[in-house]
Design a protein around this motif. Sequence first.
Motif, short mmCIF file in Angstrom:
data_model
loop_
_atom_site.label_atom_id
_atom_site.label_comp_id
_atom_site.label_asym_id
_atom_site.label_seq_id
_atom_site.Cartn_x
_atom_site.Cartn_y
_atom_site.Cartn_z
N UNK A 11 0.82 -1.20 0.00
CA UNK A 11 0.00 0.00 0.00
C UNK A 11 0.86 1.26 0.00
N UNK A 12 0.38 2.28 -0.70
CA UNK A 12 1.02 3.59 -0.69
C UNK A 12 0.18 4.60 0.09
N UNK A 13 -0.82 4.11 0.82
CA UNK A 13 -1.67 4.96 1.65
C UNK A 13 -2.12 4.16 2.86
N UNK A 14 -2.52 4.83 3.90
CA UNK A 14 -3.07 4.14 5.06
C UNK A 14 -4.32 3.39 4.63
N UNK A 84 0.40 4.58 7.47
CA UNK A 84 1.73 4.80 6.89
C UNK A 84 2.54 5.90 7.57
N UNK A 85 1.92 6.85 8.20
CA UNK A 85 2.67 7.93 8.81
C UNK A 85 3.50 8.66 7.77
N UNK A 89 5.59 3.95 1.30
CA UNK A 89 4.86 2.71 1.04
C UNK A 89 5.29 1.63 2.02
N UNK A 90 4.50 0.58 2.09
CA UNK A 90 4.85 -0.56 2.93
C UNK A 90 4.25 -1.83 2.33
N UNK A 91 4.95 -2.92 2.52
CA UNK A 91 4.44 -4.25 2.19
C UNK A 91 4.42 -5.05 3.48
#
Length: 95
Positions: A11-14, A84-85, A89-91
């Motif tokens: 995701x690139x958004x919360x 995400x703060x 991005x995060x996986x």
Amino acid sequence: MMQTDVKSAYSTASASLYTQRARIKGIHISVNTAGTSPVTLYDTAGNSAAGNVLAQFGVNSVGNVYLLFPGEGILATNGIYLSLGSAYSATVFYG
């Protein structure tokens, strides 16, 4: 010992990443602008940053970080919500 398939959500958004019970196995975080807001994982099936905080990670420098959680991982009873703060991005890896 019982094993489960490991899945991932990017995701690139919360966002809500998974709405059922799961064990978080690891996370990859990308930061392209330093900031002070942490990346937070919540135990909730909803679409907001609510519920119990499962883990929180500071993201005050630019770069990538991969964290692997030991043992069976972190249990999310209700689902996984990612805030995400300051990260780009995060996986999240779960099973």
